[in-house]
Design an enzyme around this catalytic site. Structure first.
Site, PDB file in Angstrom:
ATOM      1  N   TRP A  68       1.045  -1.277  -0.075  1.00 18.12           N
ATOM      2  CA  TRP A  68       0.062   0.121   0.176  1.00 18.12           C
ATOM      3  C   TRP A  68       0.869   1.277   0.121  1.00 18.12           C
ATOM      4  O   TRP A  68       1.940   1.322   0.687  1.00 18.12           O
ATOM      5  CB  TRP A  68      -0.911   0.021   1.205  1.00 18.12           C
ATOM      6  CG  TRP A  68      -1.826   1.194   1.431  1.00 18.12           C
ATOM      7  CD1 TRP A  68      -2.764   1.741   0.608  1.00 18.12           C
ATOM      8  CD2 TRP A  68      -1.584   1.763   2.569  1.00 18.12           C
ATOM      9  NE1 TRP A  68      -3.257   2.787   1.362  1.00 18.12           N
ATOM     10  CE2 TRP A  68      -2.772   2.918   2.611  1.00 18.12           C
ATOM     11  CE3 TRP A  68      -0.860   2.071   3.900  1.00 18.12           C
ATOM     12  CZ2 TRP A  68      -3.009   4.147   3.374  1.00 18.12           C
ATOM     13  CZ3 TRP A  68      -1.207   3.023   4.878  1.00 18.12           C
ATOM     14  CH2 TRP A  68      -2.093   3.772   4.604  1.00 18.12           C
ATOM     15  N   GLN A  71       4.226   5.766  -4.754  1.00 17.91           N
ATOM     16  CA  GLN A  71       5.544   6.598  -4.131  1.00 17.91           C
ATOM     17  C   GLN A  71       6.632   6.125  -4.609  1.00 17.91           C
ATOM     18  O   GLN A  71       7.756   6.968  -4.723  1.00 17.91           O
ATOM     19  CB  GLN A  71       5.274   6.269  -2.511  1.00 17.91           C
ATOM     20  CG  GLN A  71       6.492   6.965  -1.813  1.00 17.91           C
ATOM     21  CD  GLN A  71       6.706   6.379  -0.284  1.00 17.91           C
ATOM     22  OE1 GLN A  71       6.116   5.424   0.134  1.00 17.91           O
ATOM     23  NE2 GLN A  71       7.637   7.162   0.497  1.00 17.91           N
ATOM     24  N   ASP A 107       1.054  -8.857   0.809  1.00 25.64           N
ATOM     25  CA  ASP A 107      -0.654  -8.494   1.130  1.00 25.64           C
ATOM     26  C   ASP A 107      -0.536  -7.442   0.032  1.00 25.64           C
ATOM     27  O   ASP A 107       0.209  -6.243   0.013  1.00 25.64           O
ATOM     28  CB  ASP A 107      -0.797  -7.884   2.477  1.00 25.64           C
ATOM     29  CG  ASP A 107      -2.312  -7.527   2.741  1.00 25.64           C
ATOM     30  OD1 ASP A 107      -2.883  -8.326   2.631  1.00 25.64           O
ATOM     31  OD2 ASP A 107      -2.441  -6.047   2.822  1.00 25.64           O
ATOM     32  N   TYR A 153      -5.137  -0.499  -4.318  1.00 30.54           N
ATOM     33  CA  TYR A 153      -4.065   0.031  -4.217  1.00 30.54           C
ATOM     34  C   TYR A 153      -3.393   0.671  -5.503  1.00 30.54           C
ATOM     35  O   TYR A 153      -3.134  -0.179  -6.654  1.00 30.54           O
ATOM     36  CB  TYR A 153      -2.919  -0.789  -3.586  1.00 30.54           C
ATOM     37  CG  TYR A 153      -3.447  -1.156  -2.024  1.00 30.54           C
ATOM     38  CD1 TYR A 153      -4.384  -0.602  -1.372  1.00 30.54           C
ATOM     39  CD2 TYR A 153      -2.447  -2.020  -1.696  1.00 30.54           C
ATOM     40  CE1 TYR A 153      -4.576  -1.157   0.032  1.00 30.54           C
ATOM     41  CE2 TYR A 153      -2.754  -2.497  -0.307  1.00 30.54           C
ATOM     42  CZ  TYR A 153      -4.009  -2.053   0.583  1.00 30.54           C
ATOM     43  OH  TYR A 153      -3.946  -2.433   1.827  1.00 30.54           O
ATOM     44  N   SER A 205     -11.262  -7.361   6.724  1.00 28.53           N
ATOM     45  CA  SER A 205     -10.474  -6.250   7.479  1.00 28.53           C
ATOM     46  C   SER A 205     -11.089  -5.174   8.059  1.00 28.53           C
ATOM     47  O   SER A 205     -11.934  -4.473   7.574  1.00 28.53           O
ATOM     48  CB  SER A 205      -9.514  -5.756   6.182  1.00 28.53           C
ATOM     49  OG  SER A 205      -8.794  -4.813   6.589  1.00 28.53           O
ATOM     50  N   SER A 235       0.281  -1.567   9.690  1.00 30.19           N
ATOM     51  CA  SER A 235       0.757  -0.441  10.175  1.00 30.19           C
ATOM     52  C   SER A 235       1.169  -0.816  11.438  1.00 30.19           C
ATOM     53  O   SER A 235       1.161   0.193  12.672  1.00 30.19           O
ATOM     54  CB  SER A 235      -0.105   0.783  10.260  1.00 30.19           C
ATOM     55  OG  SER A 235      -0.483   1.219   8.775  1.00 30.19           O
TER      56      SER A 235
HETATM   57  N1  NAP Z   1      -6.362  -3.615   5.532  1.00 33.26           N
HETATM   58  C1  NAP Z   1      -6.241  -2.202   5.444  1.00 33.26           C
HETATM   59  O1  NAP Z   1      -7.295  -1.323   5.411  1.00 33.26           O
HETATM   60  C2  NAP Z   1      -4.707  -1.719   5.311  1.00 33.26           C
HETATM   61  C3  NAP Z   1      -4.511  -0.262   5.626  1.00 33.26           C
HETATM   62  C4  NAP Z   1      -3.122   0.034   5.737  1.00 33.26           C
HETATM   63  C5  NAP Z   1      -2.108  -0.921   5.243  1.00 33.26           C
HETATM   64  N2  NAP Z   1      -2.547  -2.178   5.079  1.00 33.26           N
HETATM   65  C6  NAP Z   1      -1.471  -3.190   4.590  1.00 33.26           C
HETATM   66  O2  NAP Z   1      -0.579  -3.263   5.596  1.00 33.26           O
HETATM   67  C7  NAP Z   1       0.648  -2.949   4.927  1.00 33.26           C
HETATM   68  C8  NAP Z   1       1.590  -1.984   5.908  1.00 33.26           C
HETATM   69  O3  NAP Z   1       1.214  -0.740   6.115  1.00 33.26           O
HETATM   70  P1  NAP Z   1       2.158   0.422   6.300  1.00 33.26           P
HETATM   71  O4  NAP Z   1       2.828   0.621   5.156  1.00 33.26           O
HETATM   72  O5  NAP Z   1       1.121   1.435   6.900  1.00 33.26           O
HETATM   73  O6  NAP Z   1       2.958  -0.223   7.481  1.00 33.26           O
HETATM   74  P2  NAP Z   1       4.279   0.366   8.570  1.00 33.26           P
HETATM   75  O7  NAP Z   1       5.195  -0.833   8.464  1.00 33.26           O
HETATM   76  O8  NAP Z   1       3.584   0.754   9.895  1.00 33.26           O
HETATM   77  O9  NAP Z   1       4.913   1.609   7.629  1.00 33.26           O
HETATM   78  C9  NAP Z   1       5.687   1.517   6.687  1.00 33.26           C
HETATM   79  C10 NAP Z   1       6.440   2.738   6.362  1.00 33.26           C
HETATM   80  O10 NAP Z   1       7.124   3.022   7.221  1.00 33.26           O
HETATM   81  C11 NAP Z   1       8.415   3.659   6.949  1.00 33.26           C
HETATM   82  N3  NAP Z   1       9.429   2.491   7.367  1.00 33.26           N
HETATM   83  C12 NAP Z   1       9.369   1.124   7.418  1.00 33.26           C
HETATM   84  N4  NAP Z   1      10.243   0.559   7.982  1.00 33.26           N
HETATM   85  C13 NAP Z   1      11.324   1.781   8.434  1.00 33.26           C
HETATM   86  C14 NAP Z   1      12.439   1.838   9.068  1.00 33.26           C
HETATM   87  N5  NAP Z   1      13.025   0.672   9.374  1.00 33.26           N
HETATM   88  N6  NAP Z   1      12.989   2.873   9.241  1.00 33.26           N
HETATM   89  C15 NAP Z   1      12.461   4.164   8.912  1.00 33.26           C
HETATM   90  N7  NAP Z   1      11.211   4.126   8.028  1.00 33.26           N
HETATM   91  C16 NAP Z   1      10.655   3.018   7.933  1.00 33.26           C
HETATM   92  C17 NAP Z   1       8.251   3.571   5.277  1.00 33.26           C
HETATM   93  O11 NAP Z   1       7.898   4.997   4.720  1.00 33.26           O
HETATM   94  P3  NAP Z   1       8.936   6.109   4.098  1.00 33.26           P
HETATM   95  O12 NAP Z   1      10.213   5.310   4.011  1.00 33.26           O
HETATM   96  O13 NAP Z   1       8.250   6.440   3.068  1.00 33.26           O
HETATM   97  O14 NAP Z   1       8.648   6.952   5.455  1.00 33.26           O
HETATM   98  C18 NAP Z   1       7.351   2.409   5.015  1.00 33.26           C
HETATM   99  O15 NAP Z   1       6.678   2.614   3.785  1.00 33.26           O
HETATM  100  C19 NAP Z   1       0.247  -2.298   3.783  1.00 33.26           C
HETATM  101  O16 NAP Z   1       1.157  -2.328   2.614  1.00 33.26           O
HETATM  102  C20 NAP Z   1      -0.996  -3.131   3.404  1.00 33.26           C
HETATM  103  O17 NAP Z   1      -0.509  -4.159   2.737  1.00 33.26           O
HETATM  104  C21 NAP Z   1      -3.765  -2.576   5.046  1.00 33.26           C
END
Ligand code: NAP
Length: 332
Positions: free
Chosen positions: A21, A27, A49, A54, A151, A206
């Site tokens: 996502w 992005q 996932d 998306y 979800s 997240s």
């Molecule tokens: N079911 C739903 O409604 C729903 C909603 C949201 C997400 N999801 C699923 O959950 C997945 C994960 O969500 P999310 O992307 O929000 O998860 P997250 O793991 O909380 O955040 C990921 C973002 O944080 C930053 N990041 C990750 N690791 C890092 C690190 N080690 N150091 C610094 N920055 C870091 C990156 O963004 P930057 O580098 O750009 O800052 C990355 O894209 C999605 O891809 C999707 O599959 C589902």
């Protein structure tokens, strides 16, 4: 990598899953997306996932290309249906028509002939639940989908779906995909107990609060260049958590992570995995190094005193109200 059963089902998934996502098809460029998927595979991640909506389908296309050539049966590919995929009244929701059409489109874009898990991306109050469950069950019978899940459904919605499936002799939902992190614990009072009773596992999204729990966003300072907060689409979503009082609380976790010998991201991912109703944490990443960092949280145990000190550090920045689990009252 460590693996867990998806709820009470026979399916085993990697406890760290990779999700695309915001990133794929939006992005980040395709080369970067492919590098993140390669990094995930190198870490032993087998669970991926995505969703039909998306980046208007581009996320599924990018993921499909990145996984091309991998042994399909060695992967678990998860997608979802509900949010709009086109301009029409039936290009959304959980009607039979949209579920059937959107599943076909997801399979084509991903370049696969089955999904391991197909998830209702929210509850649809404009479709009888019987219709939705029957349509999902048909996809299972046709071999296009192995398991079905939901979800962000509320506890009573999960319970209704299980009761109805039993009454109608249909396949039961095996999972829920909610937001869950140290900062967002709204599933704990109701959704998790209902899921335990019903045999569902949580595939949580997240887990690092979109980057906030890495501590890289500092109170009173501009967001770092290239971060989600600076992305047009990502910025809209992360702004809900980018509040100075929250960021100040998050900074209090820095010494705790150091003491535990973990990075902030590892601490956050490990935290969600301490809950044994969690089957997997879905991590997002804009760079392959982030995948390596976060995947190292697999198998990490956090002791009780550390868990208590995390609670103390975050204090009232933690969201706990179960009423925050919501689906749109009307179809989007
Ligand atoms: N079911 C739903 O409604 C729903 C909603 C949201 C997400 N999801 C699923 O959950 C997945 C994960 O969500 P999310 O992307 O929000 O998860 P997250 O793991 O909380 O955040 C990921 C973002 O944080 C930053 N990041 C990750 N690791 C890092 C690190 N080690 N150091 C610094 N920055 C870091 C990156 O963004 P930057 O580098 O750009 O800052 C990355 O894209 C999605 O891809 C999707 O599959 C589902």
């Amino acid at each position: 990598m460590e693996f867990r059963h998806l709820g009470n089902s026979g399916l085993v998934i990697s406890e760290i899953a990779y999700g695309n996502w915001i990133t794929h098809g939006s992005q980040i460029e395709e080369e970067g997306a492919t590098a993140c998927v390669r990094a995930a595979l190198d870490e032993g991640i087998t669970t991926f996932d995505t969703a039909d909506a998306y980046a208007q389908g581009r996320a599924e296309e990018v993921l499909g290309r990145a996984l091309k050539g991998e042994r399909r049966d060695g992967l678990e590919i998860l997608s979802k249906v509900f949010w709009p995929t086109g301009p029409g009244k039936n290009d959304r929701g959980l009607s039979r028509k949209h579920i059937v059409r959107s599943c076909e489109d997801s399979l084509r874009r991903l370049g696969t002939d089955y999904l391991d898990l197909y998830q209702a991306h929210r509850f649809d109050y404009a479709t009888p639940l019987e219709e939705t469950l029957r349509a999902f069950d048909d996809l299972v019978r046709q071999g296009k989908v192995c398991y079905i899940g939901v979800s962000e459904w509320r506890a009573e919605e999960i319970e209704r779906a299980l009761t109805l499936a039993d009454e109608m002799g249909l396949d039961r939902i095996v999972s829920n995909q909610p937001q869950y992190s140290m900062l967002h614990r709204v599933i704990e009072p109701e959704v998790v107990p209902a899921s335990r009773r019903g045999g569902l596992g949580q595939i949580v999204f997240s887990p690092i609060a979109q980057g906030v729990l890495t501590g890289k966003y500092k109170p009173g300072q501009e967001a770092p260049a290239g971060s989600r907060a600076t992305d047009e689409t990502g910025g809209r979503f992360i702004s809900r958590v980018l509040k100075d009082d929250v960021l100040e609380r998050v900074q209090r976790l820095v010494p705790l992570a150091e003491e535990a010998g973990l990075t902030m991201a590892q601490l956050a991912v490990a935290w969600v995995l301490q809950n044994d109703n969690v089957s997997a944490a879905i991590i997002g990443a804009s760079r392959p190094e982030q995948v390596g960092d976060n995947a190292a949280a697999a198998g990490v145990r956090l002791d009780e005193s550390l868990m208590a000190r995390i609670d103390e550090a975050l204090g009232d920045a933690v969201q706990r109200d179960p009423a925050l689990t919501v689906s749109p009252p009307q179809r989007p």
